[in-house]
Design a protein around this motif. Sequence first.
Motif, short mmCIF file in Angstrom:
data_model
loop_
_atom_site.label_atom_id
_atom_site.label_comp_id
_atom_site.label_asym_id
_atom_site.label_seq_id
_atom_site.Cartn_x
_atom_site.Cartn_y
_atom_site.Cartn_z
N ALA A 158 0.86 -1.19 0.00
CA ALA A 158 0.00 0.00 0.00
C ALA A 158 0.88 1.23 0.00
CB ALA A 158 -0.91 0.01 1.22
N ILE A 159 0.41 2.29 -0.64
CA ILE A 159 1.11 3.58 -0.64
C ILE A 159 0.31 4.58 0.18
CG2 ILE A 159 1.93 5.51 -2.05
CD1 ILE A 159 2.33 3.59 -4.36
N VAL A 160 1.02 5.30 1.06
CA VAL A 160 0.44 6.44 1.78
C VAL A 160 1.03 7.70 1.15
CG1 VAL A 160 0.33 7.65 3.98
CG2 VAL A 160 0.13 5.16 3.93
N SER A 161 0.17 8.53 0.58
CA SER A 161 0.65 9.71 -0.12
C SER A 161 -0.49 10.72 -0.26
CB SER A 161 1.19 9.32 -1.51
OG SER A 161 1.89 10.39 -2.10
N VAL A 162 -0.22 11.82 -0.99
CA VAL A 162 -1.24 12.84 -1.24
C VAL A 162 -1.04 13.39 -2.65
CG1 VAL A 162 0.21 14.69 -0.26
CG2 VAL A 162 -2.29 14.97 -0.35
N VAL A 163 -2.15 13.63 -3.34
CA VAL A 163 -2.13 14.23 -4.68
C VAL A 163 -3.26 15.24 -4.77
CG1 VAL A 163 -1.12 12.21 -5.80
CG2 VAL A 163 -3.60 12.42 -5.65
N GLY A 219 -9.42 20.39 -5.64
CA GLY A 219 -8.92 21.73 -5.94
C GLY A 219 -7.43 21.89 -5.71
N GLY A 220 -6.78 20.83 -5.25
CA GLY A 220 -5.34 20.89 -4.97
C GLY A 220 -4.50 20.49 -6.16
N LYS A 221 -3.23 20.86 -6.10
CA LYS A 221 -2.28 20.50 -7.15
C LYS A 221 -1.26 19.51 -6.60
CE LYS A 221 -2.52 24.69 -9.98
NZ LYS A 221 -1.73 25.79 -10.60
N THR A 222 -0.87 18.58 -7.45
CA THR A 222 0.07 17.52 -7.09
C THR A 222 1.50 18.06 -7.06
OG1 THR A 222 -1.38 15.88 -8.10
CG2 THR A 222 0.91 15.24 -7.78
N PHE A 223 2.31 17.50 -6.16
CA PHE A 223 3.73 17.84 -6.08
C PHE A 223 4.38 17.77 -7.46
CE2 PHE A 223 8.17 16.43 -5.61
CZ PHE A 223 8.68 17.40 -4.76
N TYR A 224 5.22 18.78 -7.76
CA TYR A 224 5.84 18.85 -9.08
C TYR A 224 7.32 19.18 -8.94
CZ TYR A 224 7.07 20.90 -13.65
OH TYR A 224 7.70 21.20 -14.84
N ASN A 264 2.99 22.08 -3.30
CA ASN A 264 1.53 22.01 -3.48
C ASN A 264 0.86 21.24 -2.34
OD1 ASN A 264 1.79 23.52 -5.86
ND2 ASN A 264 2.15 21.71 -7.10
N THR A 265 0.12 20.17 -2.63
CA THR A 265 -0.62 19.46 -1.57
C THR A 265 0.31 18.82 -0.53
OG1 THR A 265 -0.68 17.50 -3.00
CG2 THR A 265 -2.62 18.94 -3.02
N LEU A 266 1.56 18.59 -0.91
CA LEU A 266 2.50 17.96 0.03
C LEU A 266 2.81 18.87 1.21
CD1 LEU A 266 4.16 15.34 0.32
CD2 LEU A 266 6.06 16.54 -0.79
#
Length: 308
Positions: free
Chosen positions: A45-50, A77-82, A102-104
């Motif tokens: 499993a992956i724990v993350s945010v996008v 409405g959030g933006k993913t890490f870039y 961003n969301t991170l």
Amino acid sequence: MGKLLIVGTMAFDAIETPFGKTGRILGGAGTFIGLAASQFKIDSAIVSVVGDDFPQSYMDLLADRHIDLSGVEVVKGGKTFYWAGKYHNDLNSRDTLVTELNTLADFNPVVPKNFVDADVVMLGNLHPNIQLSVINQMEERPKLIILDTMNFWMDNTWDELMEVVKKIDVITINDAEARQMTDEYSLVKAAAKIQEMGPKYVVIKKGEHGALLFHEDQIFFAPALPLEEVFDPTGAGDTFAGGFAGYLTESGNISFESMKNAIIHGSNLASFCVERFGTERMVNLPKHEVEARLVQFRELTQFNIELT
């Protein structure tokens, strides 16, 4: 079947090397670790945010490899890490052109209920407070906690990083980071100092020059496989970590001998990662190619010597 919990970014990367450049493509430590670990017979499993700009096709790609994504927060409405970077001609050094958290920036990880009893936890390269939060959410101490970190956290969050380092079993860092962490040029001395900080095992990655494993007074070295073409080193370290963690989760054996095999499996998968841009090679990597290259690794490192 063993359970592996992966904590790391799912992101957009834009990469330029002497061999070409990309637009925004799938990247992130959690993604590379997950794809590598999916080569093994485990539950992961992956724990993350996008953000909600993260394509469903990317989610499907990971889910199709039997990776549990219930711990991935999607921020409306959030933006993913870039991240965008440009590699120099030697491919060993690079310039970061863009980093957008961003969301991170406000990420509070939540471990899925069905993975709070994971056998192995792989803490990808993130803020130490995020890593510590995940450790504290586990029902009982996992059999193995593996940490990946970097010089940025050493420079900016030393005290928090040391709190995490005290609680882990294995640390994976590169040679420059090991030297920075300990003020020791000798990697043998650096590894000994790091073990005093908490980890029982120290893995020092040396890129195209292989990897070193230290445990007490034992040392193991695994070479990197010489490759005809290297397109993009992005994600190679995370792919190595995913192969390392995936093998140990599947085997259920965390002895020094098992770690040696894990190093080879990690190095093997990393050798595929660099052959294409981003995750392209790892997404469509057939088992028979992985096994064939493992044979190459064996032939590269085995020899007979007569001692008189």
